[in-house]
Each structure stands twice: as structure tokens, then as C-alpha cells.
Design an enzyme around this catalytic site. Structure first.
Site, mmCIF file in Angstrom:
data_model
loop_
_atom_site.group_PDB
_atom_site.id
_atom_site.type_symbol
_atom_site.label_atom_id
_atom_site.label_comp_id
_atom_site.label_asym_id
_atom_site.label_seq_id
_atom_site.Cartn_x
_atom_site.Cartn_y
_atom_site.Cartn_z
ATOM 1 N N GLN A 217 117.071 146.537 -53.763
ATOM 2 C CA GLN A 217 115.820 146.690 -52.919
ATOM 3 C C GLN A 217 116.156 146.120 -51.369
ATOM 4 O OE1 GLN A 217 113.589 143.897 -56.312
ATOM 5 N NE2 GLN A 217 112.310 144.046 -54.434
ATOM 6 N N PHE A 248 111.166 144.702 -58.989
ATOM 7 C CA PHE A 248 110.292 143.647 -59.153
ATOM 8 C C PHE A 248 110.833 142.410 -58.583
ATOM 9 C CE2 PHE A 248 110.161 146.392 -62.999
ATOM 10 C CZ PHE A 248 108.645 146.799 -63.038
ATOM 11 N N GLU A 252 116.320 142.173 -54.889
ATOM 12 C CA GLU A 252 116.269 141.850 -53.637
ATOM 13 C C GLU A 252 117.517 141.181 -52.995
ATOM 14 O OE1 GLU A 252 112.520 139.847 -52.087
ATOM 15 O OE2 GLU A 252 113.673 139.176 -50.414
ATOM 16 N N ARG A 330 105.967 129.906 -50.572
ATOM 17 C CA ARG A 330 104.999 130.778 -50.960
ATOM 18 C C ARG A 330 104.088 130.012 -51.950
ATOM 19 N NH1 ARG A 330 103.079 136.047 -49.897
ATOM 20 N NH2 ARG A 330 104.539 136.519 -48.242
ATOM 21 N N ARG A 362 107.899 139.472 -58.274
ATOM 22 C CA ARG A 362 106.538 139.755 -57.870
ATOM 23 C C ARG A 362 105.737 138.495 -57.790
ATOM 24 N NH1 ARG A 362 104.462 145.029 -61.090
ATOM 25 N NH2 ARG A 362 103.141 146.053 -59.509
ATOM 26 N N PHE A 364 106.484 136.082 -55.881
ATOM 27 C CA PHE A 364 107.365 135.343 -54.999
ATOM 28 C C PHE A 364 107.163 133.827 -54.724
ATOM 29 C CE2 PHE A 364 109.816 134.540 -51.191
ATOM 30 C CZ PHE A 364 111.129 135.167 -51.335
ATOM 31 N N THR A 464 107.148 135.590 -45.046
ATOM 32 C CA THR A 464 106.938 133.997 -44.476
ATOM 33 C C THR A 464 108.070 134.039 -43.503
ATOM 34 O OG1 THR A 464 107.874 133.289 -46.264
ATOM 35 C CG2 THR A 464 105.665 133.454 -46.332
ATOM 36 N N GLU A 735 102.223 143.267 -55.100
ATOM 37 C CA GLU A 735 102.205 142.028 -55.866
ATOM 38 C C GLU A 735 100.815 141.632 -56.152
ATOM 39 O OE1 GLU A 735 104.701 140.407 -52.455
ATOM 40 O OE2 GLU A 735 105.975 139.521 -54.075
HETATM 41 N N1 MTE Z 1 106.458 148.648 -59.109
HETATM 42 C C1 MTE Z 1 107.259 149.240 -59.757
HETATM 43 N N2 MTE Z 1 106.722 150.576 -60.424
HETATM 44 N N3 MTE Z 1 108.411 148.724 -59.714
HETATM 45 C C2 MTE Z 1 108.754 147.715 -59.154
HETATM 46 O O1 MTE Z 1 109.942 147.371 -59.053
HETATM 47 N N4 MTE Z 1 108.124 146.123 -57.636
HETATM 48 C C3 MTE Z 1 106.903 144.964 -57.077
HETATM 49 C C4 MTE Z 1 106.007 146.052 -56.544
HETATM 50 N N5 MTE Z 1 105.465 147.093 -57.585
HETATM 51 C C5 MTE Z 1 107.805 147.006 -58.350
HETATM 52 C C6 MTE Z 1 106.615 147.472 -58.107
HETATM 53 C C7 MTE Z 1 107.405 144.097 -56.103
HETATM 54 S S1 MTE Z 1 108.086 142.596 -56.471
HETATM 55 C C8 MTE Z 1 107.148 144.361 -54.701
HETATM 56 S S2 MTE Z 1 107.396 143.229 -53.385
HETATM 57 C C9 MTE Z 1 106.476 145.732 -54.098
HETATM 58 O O2 MTE Z 1 106.222 146.471 -55.304
HETATM 59 C C10 MTE Z 1 107.492 146.346 -53.412
HETATM 60 O O3 MTE Z 1 106.997 147.664 -53.029
HETATM 61 P P1 MTE Z 1 105.979 147.893 -51.842
HETATM 62 O O4 MTE Z 1 106.075 146.760 -50.717
HETATM 63 O O5 MTE Z 1 106.297 149.203 -51.306
HETATM 64 O O6 MTE Z 1 104.619 147.550 -52.339
HETATM 65 N N1 HPA Z 2 108.507 137.770 -50.016
HETATM 66 C C1 HPA Z 2 109.402 138.258 -50.508
HETATM 67 N N2 HPA Z 2 110.566 138.489 -50.258
HETATM 68 C C2 HPA Z 2 110.967 137.606 -49.316
HETATM 69 C C3 HPA Z 2 109.955 136.802 -48.628
HETATM 70 C C4 HPA Z 2 108.770 137.021 -49.028
HETATM 71 O O1 HPA Z 2 107.824 136.194 -48.347
HETATM 72 N N3 HPA Z 2 110.831 136.082 -47.679
HETATM 73 C C5 HPA Z 2 112.019 136.495 -47.723
HETATM 74 N N4 HPA Z 2 112.282 137.507 -48.602
HETATM 75 MO MO1 MOS Z 3 108.809 141.492 -54.342
HETATM 76 S S1 MOS Z 3 109.049 139.626 -55.458
HETATM 77 O O1 MOS Z 3 108.625 140.667 -53.067
HETATM 78 O O2 MOS Z 3 110.479 142.001 -54.259
#
Ligand code: MTE
Ligand code: HPA
Ligand code: MOS
Length: 856
Positions: A217, A248, A252, A330, A362, A364, A464, A735
């Protein structure tokens, strides 16, 4: 199969049609067909040269031990082995901690969790490498290990300093409150269980640089860490991520180690190198959602309105900081969920344990804070004998108030949203029916009980860490009128690429299939933030829009001069460009004309989130650009004899602002909800007393299946534009829906509460496994059942010979008294332990020919 899809029409036909599938339409994911057909290429599917080398790691079998000696001669001698690497062989930087140091690529003298990398084996196949690992003889001297939150708190073992937030005089409010309630809730962690495990593939380039294919990610962080561990400048390393099979949060920071190991080997051997973690390895060696143990004391008035709250949140971080500072922050930011705490005193502890380093997942930390608030609301309601929904509504924030960290509450429509959902789902009527049905069941000796709960979600959108709230994009228009968009966000199945393509198509008013989103690469857009914090579309969408605006302005300036019209009279419309009333060109003809007149057809775009700031030293500010809102109403049926349950119905109303893609957004809401339900019901991480993960495969760790979905399920969007200036006034969706699953847990709690006539808070734990439900039922029926702060490990223990007296007695003990720490003291003088870890070999790495890498 009939082919109405535009995929099969020639471009010359397609470009004459009116545009379709743009903003606000539920167009399918750009890889939907290839996902379903199995033709989407993931890193492990890439065709690789036959000479590619494969890496496997040797893992620690001790939670905390000194490494006295590693005899790797038999590893070297094994079939197919090319190289073996230990800490001493690392060429440059050895620590890959993302924010703070603490994550050595391999353990040096001391190992700090079961599963930590001790050495890496390089072989001619994945299977050969994995097999060779088993030949290692490792001598350990066990050291005392801390494995639980309670022990870490008791011994004040923190991986980062504790943090505090406060407002008002909480102690005074607690003293004068008519009712004072104290409680404790322990919630377990969660395995990410992405379908595609961690994987990397690194190719050395002829100029000494490296090309890194990874399932991450955070491509920029992988680029930087790879460069640092092999001592290259950043510009010599390119990271490429076409897609992940789910992240998910688990990718990261924790995708980097495997890329770094491959890179080190690629440099040593000057060969392409690949590495993937099989499921059991992945579950053991990578971090998970943080387990939390949270306490509160709350003062409430006669209506159940909160007057003051004293809360202590303690997260189990594992052996290193990773992202735990921000994650516990968070949790603290979300321990109010949607409720106003006039006085609050919140402590957040980051417990250091000898376990894997927990990481983003997801929400966090948000879910762990939010569920504490929801548990507390139930606790208040049942103590006062009130309907939990009324207590929730009575405590809801109102516009003009601010949170306990100073963020103003604005445009806050949650009361409307909850009331709409309550009406749509017939909450009041069904609640009465359920109360009656439960009474009847009791009278008739029926073991079934029913429960209903409606719970809200308020989730802060923005990283954050302020710096991370920036994004870049690159838009390229070709002379046939087709467009490529590239941006810093990564695709993990959430539909980011298709949404950004929709933004670009909308800006030029062209067909969506004119626009292609291409693989995320650090040589196209530099210095990117992780795709996390649900901010992918918000930030990259705006950056892409800004790139389009730059190009459009150039094109308008050119056309105004070329056709001698006012720029305001030129319109991009339905795959065409209208030059005043003079002329209409197709978009393709128009850009070709611009090219011929030497107009640049590409641009970068940049965006930074406005309005946010946070002074952590004062724990005060506006960390979030806005809040995403939602609510869910769940009905469950439990069996009081077995503890089993099912979700009969769930109604969801969720706020994604003005949706860019309702189909993708509803998919995210459904997926998030089910994943949250897994966390709160069936997914139970269990470590044995030595700190080894016992729930290490799908056979003993239960994620939700299709059968667990609510029998009736309605998901609706709260169709209102975001009052903040986000991309097309949409709201982030990734999330927040995860936490809608609180409704299921609270509905189970409600069903159990019926046994005490709703006048006693059932002591249900998280996750509410059937076993946990049964225990809570029996407790309410007056039978003593302990509440362990960890899941009951007796079952696993019974499988291994008892070497000490480790029973849990039947008297109810308070969580803080469950002293697991004492039970895991190392054997006093067992001397040298030889490591003979039996390990399953999974499928050999058969490279399947699925077409070119990153082909879409
Ligand atoms: N949806 C799918 N299908 N697969 C994933 O890994 N990750 C989740 C969410 N939805 C995820 C998902 C998480 S933890 C985050 S932070 C967001 O997607 C990241 O993508 P976005 O910022 O484009 O929503
Ligand atoms: N959310 C998800 N990932 C992050 C954050 C947050 O607030 N800060 C640093 N990495
Ligand atoms: Mo989502 S836990 O911020 O990758």
C-alpha cells in the site's frame, strides 16, 4: 455470452457515442472481469525468468531469547540452496522501522517474538528454499517474555510514551454525577487475511538500480527502504504496484521487509529474486489489528447523558513501534464515537510485548476506541433500564459542540441519519415485538432469544500525521484522444483506479473507457503517501482533477486563439469539443490539432488537504477534514443453550456524501461491515503460553463466510453532498463501514440482556464467539464463569503435556487479576534448546503463464 460491452467495440465507434459511466454511476470495477476469470495478474503470477531465485526465512521459535548459536551448515548443504544470509551479511541499513527504529530486517543477538526472521535462504525454487530452512539448528537462551497487556501495564513496558487528552474537570463531574458506572472491555486483534499474501519480486537493472514489484500500500516507503538497505540513492529504485489481492492496512508498512530481502539478494547475486509468504507464515510473522484492553468510569444524569468520562485505552503493540503511536492516537480520537463528553480524561498506552508488531488494520485503532464508547452506552442503558437507542440519541453530538480534542462539530447530520434508519427499519415496533417474543420464549421454555441494536459511526477522515495529507497525479493525453492517468494511490480491490478514471473522464466529458488508470509507480509520481486512512479517492481524485484542469486551461487558451473565440464559449461535451457555435470536433480530433500546434498534452497535478492541524503537545486541534457518518440496525437470534447465533436482518444507512460510484461504495460498505462482523464475532486469535500463534490457518481462525451474512440485508446511501470541498463533494468510504458491525455485537448483547430483563449489562466479550455468548448467558443466569482477558487457552494447553499448574479456576476473576505473565516464566535451567520446527511445505511455486505482467 453476448458482447455488448464497449471493450469489444473499436475505438472509432466508441468515440462517437455520448459519454457514459461517469460520476455517480455504478460502473463496475475496472478489473471485475479479470478478477472473476482469474486473469488479473498479481506479483506471484508474473512470468519470471527460469533463473529467478527464491527466498524463504528462518523464524524464531521463542518469544524472547538470546540467540546463542546458529548452525546453518545443513541449510547450506540442502538441495538448490544458493545463498544463506544472516544479520552479519546485511550490507547497509539494517532497521526498516517506518517511523521509529525497532524493526531489524533480521534478529541479531536477541529475538523478540515467535516468527521473527533469523536468517534467509536463497534457493532455486520456493519449495527448495522452504525445505532448506528446516535444517537449521538454533541454540537459544530463553529470556522472560511479556505476552499480555495486563503484564505490560503492570511492568510499565511501553513501546512509546503514553499520551493524554483532556477537557474539563472530569473528577469533579464524576463525583457529583447522580450515577457512576465503571467498566472494562477487552477486544482481541484481527488477522488481515488478505487473499494474496505478502509477496515481492525484484529485478536488477543494467545500471545497478532495482525494479521492485511488490504487493504494498506504500510504494514510496518500499522504494526508500529498499534503497537504504542496499545503499542506493532513491532514484535508482523504482517500485511498481499494479494491484494487491487485498491490503486492509496489513501492507501499509509490513510489505517492505520482503521487498528489502529480495533486493539484498538481487544485489548479491545480480539475479531476479522472488519471495512470498505462505498463509501460515504470513499469519505468524506479520502484525495484526491491535488487541486492546480498555477501562472507563463514567458519570451520567437520570437520562443516561454523559457528564464526565475517565477512560484508559491500552493497545498491545508487540515488540516494535511500527505505526502504533498513530494507531493508539486514533483509538483515543474515536473513543467518543458520536457522543459528546462534556468532561473527559483519556489515557492511551502503547504496551510493549514479545509478540509480532501490530500494525494498521481497517479503522486504524478507531474501531477499538469506538467499540469502547458503544459498550459504555449499552452499559449505561442496561444499568438505568433504558432503551440503548435512546441513550445513544441522548448523547449524540450537536452542531456547535466540539470533540474532546478540540475539533468543531459541523454539518453533523447523524441524528437525522439515525432517525431515518430507525423509521426505515421499524426499530420501535420490532423492539416491542422482540421484547414480547423473548417473554413468550421464557414462558414456554424456548431456548431462543432475540436482540436488536441500532448503532452509529462517526469516523474522522484525514491522516492524523499532517504531512501525509498530500497526493500527486500524472495525466497523459495521446493523440488518438485516449488518456492515461497515474497517481500515488494503490489498488487493493477497493475500486480506487476506477473512481479516479471516472474523475478524469468527467473533467473532459469523455467516455470512461477512453481513460486508463495505470500501475502505481514511484518513477511516475514521487514521494507518495500510503493508500490508507480511506483517503485514496479524496486525495488522488483531487490531484488528478488538478492535472486535468491544467491541461484543459492550456487547450482552452490554444483553441481560443486558434479559432478566434472566447475561451468561455468553448465546451468539452459528450466526447466532443464545441468551439462556440462555429465548429464541433471530436475530442480526439481536437487534441490531435492541439498536438500539431505544439500544445503539451500532459500534466502533473497536486493536492494537499486544507483546514487540518493538530498540536499533539496540547492534544488539541482539528486533525480531520471532516467526519464520515453511518448507522446500522441489526437483529440477531441467539441460542441460549449453545451460544450460537445468526444475524436475521441488518439495515444500513451510510454517508458517502455525493457518491462517485454507488456500486463500488456499496461494495465497500458491505465488505467493511462483514469484516467488522468477523472481528466482533468469529475471529479469535489465540496464542499459547509461550507466545506462539495457535490460530495460524483458516482451519482454526474463522473469518466470516457467505453463510454468516445477514439473512435480510439492506444497504442504502445517505444521499447528501459533503459540505466540505472534497472531490465532487463525495466522502471517503474505505474504513468507516467496518464499525457498522458494532450493531451486530450490541444486538447479541441485547438478546443476552433479555435474560436479566434488560436491567443488567451482560458481561459479553469481544469477539462474541458462541462460547463467549454462552458464558455471558450463564453469568447472567447466576453461574460463575471467568472473564479471561485472553481467550481461554485451556483447550490448546490440553494438547501439550502440562509442565506446570496452569488451570484457570472456576471463580470469577477480574481481568486485571488474570496473570498470564507468571505462567510463562522461562524454564530455569533447561540449557540449550535445539530448534526442530516441523513445518509444512505448501505448493511449490509453479509459475503459471497468465500473460504479461501488469498488463492492464
Ligand atoms: N477494500 C478492499 N477490497 N481491499 C482492501 O484491502 N482496504 C481498506 C479499504 N477497503 C481494502 C478495502 C482500507 S484499510 C483502506 S484504508 C482503504 O480501503 C484504502 O483505500 P481508499 O483510501 O482508496 O479507500
Ligand atoms: N491512518 C492510516 N494510516 C496511517 C495514519 C492514519 O491515520 N497515519 C499514519 N498512517
Ligand atoms: Mo487502512 S488501515 O488506513 O490501510
Amino acid at each position: 455470452m453476448s458482447h455488448h460491452s464497449s471493450l469489444f467495440d473499436s475505438y472509432s465507434i466508441r468515440r462517437q457515442r455520448p459519454p457514459k459511466n461517469k460520476i455517480g454511476t455504478g460502473v463496475k470495477h475496472d478489473s471485475a472481469i479479470s478478477h472473476v476469470m482469474g486473469t488479473a495478474t498479481y506479483v506471484d503470477d508474473m512470468l519470471k525468468p527460469q533463473s529467478t531465485l527464491h527466498v524463504a526465512i528462518g523464524k524464531s521459535t521463542h518469544a524472547h531469547a538470546r540467540i546463542l548459536h546458529m548452525d546453518l551448515s545443513a541449510v547450506w548443504a540442502a538441495d538448490g540452496v544458493v545463498d544463506v544470509i544472516t544479520f552479519q551479511d546485511l550490507p547497509a541499513k539494517t532497521d526498516i522501522g517506518p517511523v521509529f527504529d525497532g524493526d531489524p530486517l533480521m534478529a541479531d543477538k536477541v529475538t523478540e517474538y515467535v516468527g521473527q526472521t533469523l536468517f534467509a535462504v536463497v534457493a532455486t525454487s520456493h519449495r527448495a528454499a522452504k525445505k532448506a530452512v528446516l535444517n537449521a539448528l538454533i541454540e537459544y537462551e530463553p529470556l522472560a517474555a511479556i505476552l499480555t497487556i495486563d503484564d505490560a501495564l503492570e511492568q510499565e513496558q511501553f513501546i512509546r510514551p503514553s499520551h493524554f487528552m483532556q477537557r474539563g474537570d472530569t473528577q469533579a463531574e464524576l463525583k457529583s454525577a447522580p450515577t457512576r458506572i465503571a467498566g472494562h472491555i477487552h477486544m482481541l486483534g484481527q488477522e488481515h487475511f488478505y487473499l494474496e499474501g505478502q509477496v515481492s519480486y525484484v529485478v536488477p537493472c543494467d545500471d545497478g538500480g532495482l525494479e521492485v514489484y511488490t504487493s504494498s500500500q506504500h510504494p514510496s516507503e518500499v522504494q526508500q527502504l529498499v534503497a537504504e538497505v542496499v545503499d542506493l540513492p532513491f532514484h535508482a529504485v523504482t517500485t511498481i504496484v499494479r494491484r494487491m489481492g487485498g491490503g486492509f492496512g496489513g501492507k501499509e508498512t509490513q510489505a517492505a521487509a520482503w521487498a528489502c530481502l529480495c533486493a539484498i539478494v538481487a544485489k548479491r547475486q545480480n539475479m531476479p529474486v522472488s519471495m512470498r509468504l505462505d498463509r501460515q507464515d504470513d499469519m505468524v510473522v506479520t502484525g495484526k489489528r491491535h488487541e486492546f484492553s480498555n477501562r472507563y468510569e463514567v458519570g451520567v444524569d437520570e437520562d443516561g447523558k454523559v457528564l464526565g468520562v475517565d477512560m484508559q485505552l491500552a493497545g498491545l503493540c508487540g515488540y516494535s513501534p511500527d505505526l502504533s503511536d498513530a494507531i493508539v492516537d486514533r483509538a483515543m480520537f474515536h473513543c467518543d464515537n458520536a457522543y459528546y463528553y462534556p468532561a473527559a480524561q483519556i489515557a492511551g498506552h502503547r504496551c510493549k510485548t514479545h509478540t509480532v508488531s501490530n500494525t494498521a488494520y481497517r479503522g486504524f485503532g478507531g474501531p477499538q476506541g469506538l467499540l469502547t464508547a458503544e459498550y459504555m452506552m449499552d452499559h449505561i442503558a442496561y444499568t438505568l433500564g433504558k432503551d440503548p437507542l435512546h441513550v445513544r440519541l441522548a448523547n449524540l453530538y450537536q452542531n456547535g459542540q466540539s470533540t474532546h480534542y478540540g475539533q468543531p462539530i459541523e454539518h453533523f447530520d447523524l441524528a437525522t441519519l439515525m432517525q431515518t434508519l430507525a423509521e426505515d427499519s421499524d426499530y420501535d415496533k420490532r423492539r416491542q415485538q422482540i421484547i414480547e417474543a423473548n417473554k413468550k420464549a421464557e414462558a414456554e421454555g424456548n431456548d431462543k432469544r432475540w436482540g436488536l441494536a441500532l448503532t452509529p459511526v462517526k469516523f474522522g477522515i484525514s491522516f492524523t500525521v499532517q504531512t501525509l495529507n498530500q497526493a500527486g497525479a500524472l495525466v497523459l493525453i495521446y493523440t488518438d484522444g485516449t488518456i492515461q492517468v497515474n497517481h500515488g494511490g494503490t489498488e487493493m480491490g477497493q475500486g480506487l483506479y476506477i473512481k479516479i478514471a471516472q474523475v478524469v473522464a468527467n473533467e473532459f466529458d469523455v467516455d470512461l473507457d477512453t481513460v486508463k488508470a495505470t500501475a502505481t509507480r514511484t518513477d511516475k509520481v514521487p514521494n507518495t503517501s500510503p493508500t490508507a486512512a480511506s483517503s485514496g479517492t479524496d486525495m488522488n481524485g483531487k490531484a488528478a482533477q488538478n492535472a486535468c484542469i491544467t491541461i484543459k486551461n492550456r487547450l482552452l487558451e490554444f483553441a481560443a486563439e486558434h479559432f478566434q473565440v472566447n475561451a468561455e464559449d468553448i465546451r468539452f461535451e459528450r466526447n466532443h469539443v464545441h468551439i462556440g457555435t462555429k465548429e464541433v470536433l471530436t475530442f480526439a480530433d481536437f487534441v490531435l490539432l492541439a498536438y500539431q500546434h505544439r500544445i503539451s498534452l500532459s500534466s502533473t497535478g497536486y493536492y494537499k488537504t486544507p483546514k487540518i492541524f493538530y498540536d499533539r503537545s496540547k492534544a488539541w486541534g482539528r486533525p480531520f477534514f471532516y467526519f464520515a457518518l453511518g448507522a446500522a440496525c441489526a437483529e440477531v437470534e441467539i441460542d441460549t443453550l449453545t451460544g450460537e447465533y445468526k444475524v436475521l436482518r441488518c439495515d444500513i444507512l451510510h454517508d458517502v456524501g455525493q457518491s462517485i460510484n454507488p456500486a463500488v461504495d456499496i461494495g465497500q460498505i458491505e465488505g467493511g461491515f462483514v469484516q467488522g462482523m468477523g472481528w466482533l464475532t468469529t475471529e479469535e486469535l489465540i496464542w499459547d503460553k509461550k507466545g506462539t500463534l495457535a490460530s495460524n490457518s483458516p482451519a482454526n481462525y474463522k473469518i466470516p463466510t457467505a453463510h454468516d451474512l445477514p439473512k435480510q440485508w439492506r444497504v442504502k446511501l445517505f444521499d447528501r453532498k459533503n459540505e466540505e470541498q472534497t472531490i465532487y463533494n463525495s466522502k471517503a468510504v474505505g474504513e468507516p463501514p467496518f464499525m457498522l458491525a458494532a450493531s451486530v455485537w450490541c444486538a447479541i448483547n441485547n438478546a443476552i440482556a433479555s435474560l436479566g430483563d434488560y436491567k443488567q449489562n451482560p458481561e459479553l466479550t469481544m469477539p462474541a464467539t458462541p462460547e463467549a455468548v454462552l458464558k455471558a448467558v450463564m453469568r447472567l443466569q447466576g453461574q460463575a464463569w471467568e472473564i479471561a482477558s485472553k481467550p481461554d487457552t485451556e483447550t490448546i494447553e490440553s494438547l501439550t503435556p502440562a509442565d506446570d499448574d496452569w488451570g484457570i479456576d472456576d471463580d470469577r476473576v477480574l481481568p486485571q487479576q488474570v496473570a498470564h505473565g507468571k505462567d510463562i516464566e522461562p524454564p530455569a535451567s533447561e540449557g540449550q534448546l535445539f530448534d526442530e520446527e516441523p513445518e509444512a511445505i505448501e505448493n511449490p511455486n509453479v509459475s503459471t503463464a497468465r500473460g504479461p505482467a501488469h498488463s492492464e
